[in-house]
Write a protein that holds these residues in place. Structure first.
Motif, PDB file in Angstrom:
ATOM      1  N   THR A  36      42.680  50.910  74.087  1.00 46.65           N
ATOM      2  CA  THR A  36      43.535  50.202  75.050  1.00 46.65           C
ATOM      3  C   THR A  36      44.602  51.127  75.620  1.00 46.65           C
ATOM      4  O   THR A  36      45.003  50.974  76.779  1.00 46.65           O
ATOM      5  CB  THR A  36      44.209  48.980  74.400  1.00 46.65           C
ATOM      6  OG1 THR A  36      45.020  49.393  73.296  1.00 46.65           O
ATOM      7  CG2 THR A  36      43.177  47.979  73.928  1.00 46.65           C
ATOM      8  N   LEU A  63      50.095  46.892  78.460  1.00 44.07           N
ATOM      9  CA  LEU A  63      49.141  47.420  77.486  1.00 44.07           C
ATOM     10  C   LEU A  63      49.781  48.382  76.483  1.00 44.07           C
ATOM     11  O   LEU A  63      49.543  48.287  75.278  1.00 44.07           O
ATOM     12  CB  LEU A  63      47.983  48.130  78.188  1.00 44.07           C
ATOM     13  CG  LEU A  63      46.909  47.254  78.845  1.00 44.07           C
ATOM     14  CD1 LEU A  63      45.804  48.139  79.407  1.00 44.07           C
ATOM     15  CD2 LEU A  63      46.330  46.255  77.854  1.00 44.07           C
ATOM     16  N   SER A  67      50.287  47.672  72.635  1.00 44.23           N
ATOM     17  CA  SER A  67      49.564  48.533  71.694  1.00 44.23           C
ATOM     18  C   SER A  67      50.492  49.004  70.582  1.00 44.23           C
ATOM     19  O   SER A  67      50.108  49.039  69.406  1.00 44.23           O
ATOM     20  CB  SER A  67      48.962  49.743  72.429  1.00 44.23           C
ATOM     21  OG  SER A  67      47.962  49.338  73.341  1.00 44.23           O
ATOM     22  N   ALA A 205      43.495  43.317  77.667  1.00 43.21           N
ATOM     23  CA  ALA A 205      42.540  44.394  77.936  1.00 43.21           C
ATOM     24  C   ALA A 205      41.259  43.838  78.545  1.00 43.21           C
ATOM     25  O   ALA A 205      40.675  44.444  79.464  1.00 43.21           O
ATOM     26  CB  ALA A 205      42.229  45.145  76.644  1.00 43.21           C
ATOM     27  N   ARG A 209      39.575  44.956  82.070  1.00 46.24           N
ATOM     28  CA  ARG A 209      38.210  45.503  82.088  1.00 46.24           C
ATOM     29  C   ARG A 209      37.314  44.695  83.036  1.00 46.24           C
ATOM     30  O   ARG A 209      36.482  45.273  83.743  1.00 46.24           O
ATOM     31  CB  ARG A 209      37.629  45.506  80.677  1.00 46.24           C
ATOM     32  CG  ARG A 209      38.305  46.501  79.740  1.00 46.24           C
ATOM     33  CD  ARG A 209      37.605  46.574  78.398  1.00 46.24           C
ATOM     34  NE  ARG A 209      38.373  47.329  77.419  1.00 46.24           N
ATOM     35  CZ  ARG A 209      38.438  48.661  77.373  1.00 46.24           C
ATOM     36  NH1 ARG A 209      37.763  49.381  78.267  1.00 46.24           N
ATOM     37  NH2 ARG A 209      39.164  49.280  76.458  1.00 46.24           N
TER      38      ARG A 209
END
Length: 228
Positions: A36, A63, A67, A205, A209
């Motif tokens: 990620t 993100l 994370s 994520a 994507r």
């Protein structure tokens, strides 16, 4: 910003993830977080194209701190998990001796109190059950019983110091048993927090994507960035 600061930034949001929505990691968390973080860099380069397709680009900005928050939660969980593993190893090493000590006391008590009906019944009751928890409790109850009725034990030359040893052993083994089992359940608060952080990051994520796969469906080099 440190991982702990990332966590504090997202703590309330993570805690509010509904239990029914929580997902379990389907690959090592460290590997997932690394992917990620890479996605954050790649998606930021493609920010304009993704925004043009309707992506809320604040997801990209979230993100990296998310994370970090997940790394923080994972580190806390692994600290507890490893402590539990160590406690389990210690239990495996020490419990056979504790069971043997308990059985030795029961043998001595059964003989010493064989002619004292009410005390004999107490010994028989203590003898019931063979679980780990039973053993811990038995050691304590035997110590209490022996301290209350020492004369019959003295009559068979039983070492009364073993009563104090039994009480101390019960205490130490109870702590070890609690540490062995304390983090085992899925309901462990630290693990639940880790799973919620994973769920939140995984959802962000996934959305990025999906947009990347949509936007770059004809660009093979960029398209592969958006597959996990």
């Amino acid at each position: 910003m440190s991982y702990s600061e990332d966590f504090e930034q997202w703590k309330e949001v993570i805690e509010n993830v509904p239990a029914k929505d929580v997902k379990l990691p389907n690959l090592p968390v460290d590997d997932f977080v690394a992917s990620t973080e890479t996605l954050a860099v790649d998606a930021n380069e493609d920010r304009d194209a993704l925004a043009a397709a309707g992506l809320d680009v604040t997801l990209i900005d979230e993100l990296t701190p998310m994370s970090g928050a997940l790394r923080y939660c994972q580190a806390n969980w692994m600290s507890i998990f490893r402590a539990r593993e160590e406690a389990q190893n210690q239990w495996k090493e020490q419990s056979p001796g504790a069971f043997e000590f308990r059985d030795e006391l029961l043998h001595n008590f059964s003989f010493a109190y064989r002619n004292i009906g009410d005390v004999k019944k107490k010994v028989m009751r203590i003898r019931e059950g063979g679980s780990n928890a039973d053993m811990v409790q038995d050691l304590l109850e035997l110590a209490v019983l022996g301290e209350k009725y020492p004369a019959p034990l003295t009559a068979i030359n039983f070492d009364l110091e073993k009563l104090a040893q039994s009480r101390a052993l019960s205490h130490s083994m109870s702590e070890l048993l609690a540490a062995s089992n304390g983090a085992a359940g899925e309901g462990n608060d630290v693990k639940v927090l880790r799973d919620k952080a994973y769920t939140l990051l995984a959802d962000k994520a996934r959305i990025i994507r999906e947009y990347g796969q949509y936007v770059f469906w004809k660009d093979e080099n960029k398209l592969k960035r958006y597959y996990a």
